[in-house]
Motif scaffolding. Structure first.
Motif, mmCIF file in Angstrom:
data_model
loop_
_atom_site.group_PDB
_atom_site.id
_atom_site.type_symbol
_atom_site.label_atom_id
_atom_site.label_comp_id
_atom_site.label_asym_id
_atom_site.label_seq_id
_atom_site.Cartn_x
_atom_site.Cartn_y
_atom_site.Cartn_z
ATOM 1 N N ALA A 147 0.834 -1.199 0.000
ATOM 2 C CA ALA A 147 0.000 0.000 0.000
ATOM 3 C C ALA A 147 0.872 1.254 0.000
ATOM 4 O O ALA A 147 0.599 2.206 -0.732
ATOM 5 N N ARG A 148 1.925 1.241 0.796
ATOM 6 C CA ARG A 148 2.823 2.401 0.869
ATOM 7 C C ARG A 148 3.511 2.649 -0.465
ATOM 8 O O ARG A 148 3.786 3.792 -0.823
ATOM 9 N N SER A 149 3.768 1.578 -1.222
ATOM 10 C CA SER A 149 4.423 1.760 -2.521
ATOM 11 C C SER A 149 3.451 2.295 -3.577
ATOM 12 O O SER A 149 3.885 2.843 -4.589
ATOM 13 N N ALA A 150 2.145 2.176 -3.351
ATOM 14 C CA ALA A 150 1.146 2.657 -4.310
ATOM 15 C C ALA A 150 0.630 4.057 -3.965
ATOM 16 O O ALA A 150 0.063 4.727 -4.820
ATOM 17 N N GLU A 151 0.827 4.494 -2.734
ATOM 18 C CA GLU A 151 0.233 5.757 -2.290
ATOM 19 C C GLU A 151 1.030 6.976 -2.764
ATOM 20 O O GLU A 151 2.242 6.909 -2.940
ATOM 21 N N THR A 152 0.310 8.077 -2.966
ATOM 22 C CA THR A 152 0.956 9.376 -3.177
ATOM 23 C C THR A 152 0.759 10.245 -1.939
ATOM 24 O O THR A 152 1.574 11.096 -1.649
ATOM 25 N N GLU A 153 -0.344 10.011 -1.255
ATOM 26 C CA GLU A 153 -0.613 10.615 0.048
ATOM 27 C C GLU A 153 -0.830 9.455 1.011
ATOM 28 O O GLU A 153 -1.180 8.357 0.578
ATOM 29 N N PRO A 154 -0.630 9.669 2.307
ATOM 30 C CA PRO A 154 -0.737 8.553 3.239
ATOM 31 C C PRO A 154 -2.056 7.769 3.132
ATOM 32 O O PRO A 154 -3.139 8.340 3.175
ATOM 33 N N CYS A 155 -1.925 6.478 2.973
ATOM 34 C CA CYS A 155 -3.057 5.558 2.900
ATOM 35 C C CYS A 155 -3.569 5.309 4.317
ATOM 36 O O CYS A 155 -2.785 5.074 5.236
ATOM 37 N N GLN A 156 -4.875 5.357 4.497
ATOM 38 C CA GLN A 156 -5.488 5.054 5.790
ATOM 39 C C GLN A 156 -5.680 3.542 5.869
ATOM 40 O O GLN A 156 -6.320 2.970 4.983
ATOM 41 N N ILE A 157 -5.127 2.916 6.905
ATOM 42 C CA ILE A 157 -5.218 1.465 7.032
ATOM 43 C C ILE A 157 -5.939 1.123 8.334
ATOM 44 O O ILE A 157 -5.534 1.559 9.412
ATOM 45 N N LYS A 158 -7.008 0.348 8.202
ATOM 46 C CA LYS A 158 -7.732 -0.178 9.363
ATOM 47 C C LYS A 158 -7.708 -1.686 9.239
ATOM 48 O O LYS A 158 -8.182 -2.243 8.252
ATOM 49 N N ALA A 159 -7.121 -2.346 10.230
ATOM 50 C CA ALA A 159 -6.989 -3.801 10.152
ATOM 51 C C ALA A 159 -7.326 -4.437 11.484
ATOM 52 O O ALA A 159 -7.139 -3.837 12.553
ATOM 53 N N GLU A 160 -7.816 -5.667 11.388
ATOM 54 C CA GLU A 160 -8.170 -6.434 12.577
ATOM 55 C C GLU A 160 -7.833 -7.901 12.305
ATOM 56 O O GLU A 160 -8.103 -8.420 11.223
ATOM 57 N N ILE A 161 -7.248 -8.533 13.304
ATOM 58 C CA ILE A 161 -6.966 -9.968 13.231
ATOM 59 C C ILE A 161 -7.780 -10.635 14.330
ATOM 60 O O ILE A 161 -7.652 -10.285 15.504
ATOM 61 N N THR A 162 -8.645 -11.570 13.927
ATOM 62 C CA THR A 162 -9.483 -12.265 14.896
ATOM 63 C C THR A 162 -9.355 -13.770 14.716
ATOM 64 O O THR A 162 -9.163 -14.261 13.601
ATOM 65 N N GLN A 163 -9.468 -14.474 15.821
ATOM 66 C CA GLN A 163 -9.414 -15.925 15.765
ATOM 67 C C GLN A 163 -10.752 -16.447 15.261
ATOM 68 O O GLN A 163 -11.816 -16.024 15.715
ATOM 69 N N VAL A 164 -10.667 -17.359 14.299
ATOM 70 C CA VAL A 164 -11.860 -18.010 13.753
ATOM 71 C C VAL A 164 -11.661 -19.515 13.852
ATOM 72 O O VAL A 164 -10.601 -19.986 14.268
ATOM 73 N N LYS A 165 -12.669 -20.253 13.457
ATOM 74 C CA LYS A 165 -12.657 -21.709 13.602
ATOM 75 C C LYS A 165 -11.421 -22.366 12.975
ATOM 76 O O LYS A 165 -10.808 -23.243 13.563
ATOM 77 N N ASN A 166 -11.049 -21.923 11.773
ATOM 78 C CA ASN A 166 -9.950 -22.590 11.070
ATOM 79 C C ASN A 166 -8.665 -21.777 11.025
ATOM 80 O O ASN A 166 -7.817 -22.003 10.161
ATOM 81 N N GLY A 167 -8.481 -20.798 11.924
ATOM 82 C CA GLY A 167 -7.237 -20.029 11.964
ATOM 83 C C GLY A 167 -7.462 -18.612 12.450
ATOM 84 O O GLY A 167 -8.226 -18.377 13.385
ATOM 85 N N PHE A 168 -6.787 -17.680 11.788
ATOM 86 C CA PHE A 168 -6.870 -16.279 12.164
ATOM 87 C C PHE A 168 -7.246 -15.458 10.938
ATOM 88 O O PHE A 168 -6.577 -15.521 9.899
ATOM 89 N N LEU A 169 -8.331 -14.699 11.064
ATOM 90 C CA LEU A 169 -8.849 -13.898 9.964
ATOM 91 C C LEU A 169 -8.236 -12.506 10.004
ATOM 92 O O LEU A 169 -8.348 -11.793 10.998
ATOM 93 N N LEU A 170 -7.577 -12.147 8.906
ATOM 94 C CA LEU A 170 -7.098 -10.784 8.720
ATOM 95 C C LEU A 170 -8.137 -10.067 7.876
ATOM 96 O O LEU A 170 -8.433 -10.478 6.760
ATOM 97 N N SER A 171 -8.710 -9.016 8.424
ATOM 98 C CA SER A 171 -9.669 -8.185 7.715
ATOM 99 C C SER A 171 -9.094 -6.772 7.709
ATOM 100 O O SER A 171 -8.793 -6.220 8.774
ATOM 101 N N ALA A 172 -8.908 -6.212 6.510
ATOM 102 C CA ALA A 172 -8.257 -4.900 6.427
ATOM 103 C C ALA A 172 -8.872 -4.048 5.328
ATOM 104 O O ALA A 172 -9.273 -4.557 4.281
ATOM 105 N N ASP A 173 -8.930 -2.746 5.608
ATOM 106 C CA ASP A 173 -9.355 -1.743 4.640
ATOM 107 C C ASP A 173 -8.189 -0.795 4.404
ATOM 108 O O ASP A 173 -7.593 -0.276 5.356
#
Length: 94
Positions: free
Chosen positions: A51-77
């Motif tokens: 994302a940093r390599s594609a941005e011209t102005e700072p990219c806003q990143i919101k991410a969450e890692i949660t445990q799920v049945k089969n591992g860990f879910l990374l959800s990010a905007d």
């Protein structure tokens, strides 16, 4: 040598890029499941670098890692300053 009268491709589908890239959606969303929290965190680090390599102005990143049945879910905007940057980021993930 450049042709004076270029031939237009009548059978091709053509479109105005402005009808597709209109800056109405500057956010790329991703969800992926990893076997461990460490793998999810490492993936987030790699996605952030892309994302940093594609941005011209700072990219806003919101991410969450949660445990799920089969591992860990990374959800990010990743919200960029324009839709073209978002597309560049998404194409870099392929």
């Amino acid at each position: 040598m450049k042709k004076e009268n270029p031939v237009e491709c009548v059978g091709c589908n053509t479109f105005d890029v402005g009808t597709i890239i209109d800056n109405s959606n500057c956010t790329s969303h991703l969800e992926r499941v990893y076997a461990s929290k460490e793998e999810a965190e490492q993936a987030l680090t790699e996605f952030t670098a892309k994302a940093r390599s594609a941005e011209t102005e700072p990219c806003q990143i919101k991410a969450e890692i949660t445990q799920v049945k089969n591992g860990f879910l990374l959800s990010a905007d990743f919200t960029f300053s324009c839709q073209a940057e978002s597309l560049i980021f998404e194409l870099g993930l392929r």
